[in-house]
Design an enzyme around this catalytic site. Structure first.
Site, PDB file in Angstrom:
ATOM      1  N   ASP A 176       9.987  -0.203   0.524  1.00 27.21           N
ATOM      2  CA  ASP A 176       9.382   1.047   0.946  1.00 27.21           C
ATOM      3  C   ASP A 176       8.803   0.784   2.335  1.00 27.21           C
ATOM      4  O   ASP A 176       8.540  -0.364   2.705  1.00 27.21           O
ATOM      5  CB  ASP A 176       8.285   1.438  -0.047  1.00 27.21           C
ATOM      6  CG  ASP A 176       7.491   2.638   0.410  1.00 27.21           C
ATOM      7  OD1 ASP A 176       8.103   3.634   0.829  1.00 27.21           O
ATOM      8  OD2 ASP A 176       6.251   2.560   0.377  1.00 27.21           O
ATOM      9  N   ASP A 183       6.121   3.104   4.286  1.00 31.29           N
ATOM     10  CA  ASP A 183       4.715   3.473   4.458  1.00 31.29           C
ATOM     11  C   ASP A 183       3.826   2.786   3.443  1.00 31.29           C
ATOM     12  O   ASP A 183       4.095   2.819   2.230  1.00 31.29           O
ATOM     13  CB  ASP A 183       4.564   4.990   4.357  1.00 31.29           C
ATOM     14  CG  ASP A 183       5.352   5.714   5.429  1.00 31.29           C
ATOM     15  OD1 ASP A 183       4.740   6.356   6.282  1.00 31.29           O
ATOM     16  OD2 ASP A 183       6.600   5.605   5.427  1.00 31.29           O
ATOM     17  N   ASP A 216       4.771   0.659  -3.059  1.00 28.82           N
ATOM     18  CA  ASP A 216       3.374   0.830  -3.470  1.00 28.82           C
ATOM     19  C   ASP A 216       3.098   2.128  -4.208  1.00 28.82           C
ATOM     20  O   ASP A 216       2.056   2.253  -4.857  1.00 28.82           O
ATOM     21  CB  ASP A 216       2.472   0.790  -2.228  1.00 28.82           C
ATOM     22  CG  ASP A 216       2.600   2.069  -1.401  1.00 28.82           C
ATOM     23  OD1 ASP A 216       1.589   2.784  -1.240  1.00 28.82           O
ATOM     24  OD2 ASP A 216       3.712   2.365  -0.925  1.00 28.82           O
ATOM     25  N   ASN A 223       6.539   7.085  -6.298  1.00 25.99           N
ATOM     26  CA  ASN A 223       7.939   7.374  -6.007  1.00 25.99           C
ATOM     27  C   ASN A 223       8.766   6.104  -5.821  1.00 25.99           C
ATOM     28  O   ASN A 223       9.981   6.174  -5.640  1.00 25.99           O
ATOM     29  CB  ASN A 223       8.069   8.267  -4.770  1.00 25.99           C
ATOM     30  CG  ASN A 223       7.584   7.591  -3.499  1.00 25.99           C
ATOM     31  OD1 ASN A 223       6.530   6.942  -3.495  1.00 25.99           O
ATOM     32  ND2 ASN A 223       8.328   7.724  -2.416  1.00 25.99           N
TER      33      ASN A 223
END
Length: 402
Positions: free
Chosen positions: A195, A197, A351, A354
């Site tokens: 991921d 962000d 984190d 999703n």
């Protein structure tokens, strides 16, 4: 009749100990059934399970070993082993093997006590304990110190119950504890998907864009609820992007250049590339920033959302299919197929809520500095160290990496 003897040698470590003892045993045609050696702070512990053939008596063999060890200033003990005890030991080799990895800035005795107590409660036998992290001078310990101890364990266990206990211990002691199968796939991972962000970077890009557009508080509130799993990601994403309508595209470059790369990310990816891994960004953020990180870090693949622009102005929409949790899992599967590897050879790191779909399908799914919901539902978590802590979960020592 063959005699079985466990030989234990301890003392100050020095070159040639193993060579000297094995040479003596060779003279008597001894078979070495098991051997193990450890060195802790220049102190040696060497064990040899020897099968002394009927053609040689045990007394002369052990006498020669005792004499030579005494000359070297070491200590030795001899323990007879019964055939029944040996066969019981052999029978244990078919039991499942697992690796418990303990990570923290510094490792205290209470953390080791807690981990080993849980292992013992589940009747797991510890075969080996190794320190993977480097040696840290007493005056150099800081917020960036890395410490890791790996336990190789054997036996049947209720993995769900163990993971729950390890998670509780990790929360209590501010450490990370990973429990994974010790199989061929652990040693043959080939693809790592991140991921972006709050994982590769220590911020949410959409929040940075929102601040530039003057809608920071509104977007941040929606972002947090989505990451906690309180809102459907796609709907919340569309709501947040709509608030960016009218933003001048010139601000994107400045935001990209200020992105705070997460601790350990550069070291991790540099070593993954050197070791032959492929890397990918699978992000619910924006392609523009994923491409920027790709150029900075050397990422192989980037999949994210394309922010629609008209006349260098943000329209408040994205083009194409939104990269939500389900799409991330699909992309991981597609990349594994493209690279010609099994899903067991993939790693996913994220984190937010999703990220859970891709964490669940990857061979090794890691919740990184994640929200409580994600930590509870992911099999593995790293919260105390930087991203390069992942290298310990792969079994690498600090001496192996740069």
């Amino acid at each position: 009749m063959t005699e079985l003897v466990l030989i234990r040698i301890t003392g100050a470590d020095k070159p040639g100990v193993t060579a000297t003892i094995s040479s003596i045993l060779a003279q008597y045609e001894v078979t070495v059934l098991d051997i193990g050696q450890a060195e802790i702070h220049d102190s040696l512990s060497l064990g040899i399970l020897a099968a002394i053939p009927s053609t040689a008596e045990a007394a002369p063999v052990l006498k020669d070993v005792l004499f030579r060890i005494h000359e070297m200033g070491l200590s030795v003990s001899f323990t007879p082993v019964t055939p029944e005890s040996y066969e019981h030991w052999v029978a244990g080799q078919g039991k499942p093997r697992h690796i418990i990895t303990l990570l923290a800035r510094t490792i205290q005795a209470d953390a080791i006590a807690r981990v080993t107590s849980i292992a013992a409660e589940h009747n797991l036998n510890i075969d080996q304990i190794s320190r993977l992290s480097g040696r840290v001078p007493l005056d150099k310990q800081s917020e960036t110190t890395r410490a890791c101890v790996e336990f190789s364990v054997r036996g049947e266990a209720n993995q769900t119950a163990m993971r729950a206990q390890f998670l509780e211990a990790a929360n209590d002691l501010n450490v990370d504890i990973a429990f994974q199968e010790d199989d061929v796939y652990r040693r043959t991972r080939r693809l790592v998907c991140f991921d972006m962000d709050s994982t590769l970077i220590e911020t949410e890009v959409i929040d940075e864009l929102a601040h530039a557009a003057g809608v920071g508080e509104q977007v941040a509130e929606i972002t947090e609820r989505a990451m906690q799993g309180e809102l459907d990601f796609t709907q919340s994403f569309e709501q947040r992007v709509a608030l960016l309508k009218g933003l001048n595209g010139d601000v994107l470059q400045g935001i990209a250049e200020r992105l705070p790369v997460t601790e350990g990310a550069e070291r991790l990816i540099r070593n993954l590339k050197a070791l032959g891994y492929k890397t990918a960004i699978l992000s619910g953020g924006f392609t523009y920033f994923g491409r920027y990180l790709q150029s900075q870090l050397g990422i192989d693949y980037v999949y994210a959302n394309e922010l629609e622009m008209e006349g260098n102005v943000v329209t408040g929409r994205v083009t194409g299919r939104v990269v939500d949790g389900q799409r991330k899992a699909e992309l991981l599967r597609e990349l594994a197929e493209r690279e010609g590897i099994r899903l067991e050879q993939t790693i996913a790191v994220g984190d937010g809520a999703n990220d859970l779909p891709m964490l669940s399908v990857a061979g090794l799914g890691i919740a990184f500095r994640a929200k409580p919901l994600v930590r509870e539902n992911a099999k593995h978590a790293i919260s105390t160290l930087g991203l390069d802590g992942l290298l310990y979960l792969l079994g690498y020592h600090d001496r192996d990496i740069h």
